[in-house]
Design a protein around this motif. Structure first.
Motif, mmCIF file in Angstrom:
data_model
loop_
_atom_site.group_PDB
_atom_site.id
_atom_site.type_symbol
_atom_site.label_atom_id
_atom_site.label_comp_id
_atom_site.label_asym_id
_atom_site.label_seq_id
_atom_site.Cartn_x
_atom_site.Cartn_y
_atom_site.Cartn_z
ATOM 1 N N ARG A 1 31.567 -13.698 -6.786
ATOM 2 C CA ARG A 1 32.266 -12.557 -7.376
ATOM 3 C C ARG A 1 32.598 -12.802 -8.850
ATOM 4 N N ARG B 1 34.950 -11.236 -11.561
ATOM 5 C CA ARG B 1 36.156 -10.417 -11.430
ATOM 6 C C ARG B 1 36.796 -10.033 -12.763
ATOM 7 N N LYS C 1 35.791 -5.621 -11.218
ATOM 8 C CA LYS C 1 37.045 -6.174 -11.735
ATOM 9 C C LYS C 1 38.029 -6.403 -10.598
ATOM 10 N N GLY C 2 38.595 -7.595 -10.560
ATOM 11 C CA GLY C 2 39.478 -7.967 -9.470
ATOM 12 C C GLY C 2 40.930 -7.623 -9.743
ATOM 13 N N GLN D 1 44.323 -12.946 -9.889
ATOM 14 C CA GLN D 1 43.225 -13.769 -9.394
ATOM 15 C C GLN D 1 42.867 -14.818 -10.445
ATOM 16 N N ARG E 1 40.287 -13.785 -12.747
ATOM 17 C CA ARG E 1 40.756 -12.929 -13.841
ATOM 18 C C ARG E 1 41.473 -13.758 -14.898
#
Length: 318
Positions: free
Chosen positions: A150, A152, A179-180, A184, A187
């Motif tokens: 992922r 993110r 985009k997470g 996170q 991020r």
């Protein structure tokens, strides 16, 4: 010499130790297992962590295999590893930290004076900030899920291209590029100028050897691609999804899936049916858009409206 907690390694050495990150209810320190592999030659730094969620153990399977195989005499640069991040959840075999009921991977970059999860996030992020690249090893909790990586940070982030390259180097074959949520690590790392990805190594109860193998290969792919180790690590095409549709059950009953994980689906294809206890059809759910059958619940029983599966959408090859 490179240190991480009590681990200390001179060039050409490996050491393990503990990183203190707060205190438990009896006042004893929270001590996370850490490793330092300090290469004999100069080079970049890779930070790897696992078990940010206490029941996601495939990452632990990866680091337990990677660290013994890393020969510091052959390494340029260094590798910093936190083997178990979510101390409290891991001990309880739960997803969230049972002390503060927090999901660890929503608390980065952390808070030195915050909750138990925020304190652990703070201490581990101090280690992660020392790196040039970050791998945060996860899995789909106890769901069934394909192996994927992922990205993110979001497509408009200045490091988006570098994070995509890191995901491609890891090489699971599938990438979720969305985009997470705030907090996170994938991020927070790019916000501090560090390419970061979140490999989601399948999903299982306990750990899954196939997904662990993907993770071990992924870490070594990254080490070769970025020059930590000699050897070729060609970037191969990945299947990327830039959307993620979730489907719930239209009725209570038992789920019967009509597609396999990783299978391409077209809008209108039947994804699953729900039957009653005796096999009578109660509902049928079809795909709203073209995509890839990405993730499903593990147990067949569902209540009306309960999560059943996810489809990766807006798919391309890159």
């Amino acid at each position: 010499m490179i240190t991480l907690g009590t681990a200390r390694a001179s060039p050409g050495e490996t050491d393990t130790g503990r990183l203190e990150a707060g205190e438990m209810r009896d006042g004893s320190p929270v001590r996370l297992p850490v490793a330092v592999v300090n290469g004999a030659a100069d080079g970049p730094t890779l930070y790897v962590q696992a078990v940010s969620d206490g029941d996601e153990l495939n990452g632990l399977g990866v680091v337990s295999r990677v660290v013994p195989r890393l020969d510091p005499a052959e390494l340029s640069g260094s590798v910093l590893v936190v083997g178990i991040v979510n101390h409290f959840a891991f001990q309880a075999a739960e997803h969230r930290n049972p002390v503060d009921d927090r999901k660890m991977n929503r608390g980065y970059p952390g808070d030195a004076d915050g909750t138990t999860s925020e304190r652990i996030a703070h201490e581990t992020f101090q280690a992660a900030k020392r790196a040039d690249y970050i791998l945060d090893l996860h899995q789909g909790s106890t769901s069934r899920m394909i192996n994927e990586t992922r990205v993110r940070c979001g497509v408009r982030h200045r490091l988006h291209g570098e994070c995509l390259e890191l995901a491609k180097a890891f090489g699971c074959g599938h990438v979720l590029d969305i985009k997470g949520p705030d907090g996170q690590l994938a991020r927070a790392g790019p916000e501090h100028g560090i390419p970061t990805v979140d490999p989601e190594l399948g999903g299982c109860v306990g750990w899954d050897e196939e997904s662990i193998r993907y993770g071990v290969e992924g870490v070594f792919n990254v080490l070769r691609h970025y020059g930590f180790l000699d050897g070729d690590a060609p970037l191969e095409s990945q299947t990327r999804a830039r959307g993620f549709d979730q489907y719930g059950s239209p009725a209570g009953g038992l789920v019967r899936f009509e597609r396999e994980l990783g299978e391409r689906v077209a809008a209108g294809d039947v994804l699953f049916e729900v039957t009653d206890t005796f096999g009578a059809l109660e509902g049928r759910v079809t795909a709203d858009a073209d995509g890839i059958f990405w993730r499903t619940r593990r147990l067949p029983q569902v209540a009306a409206g309960e999560y059943v599966c996810s489809i990766g959408t807006n798919v391309d090859e890159y």
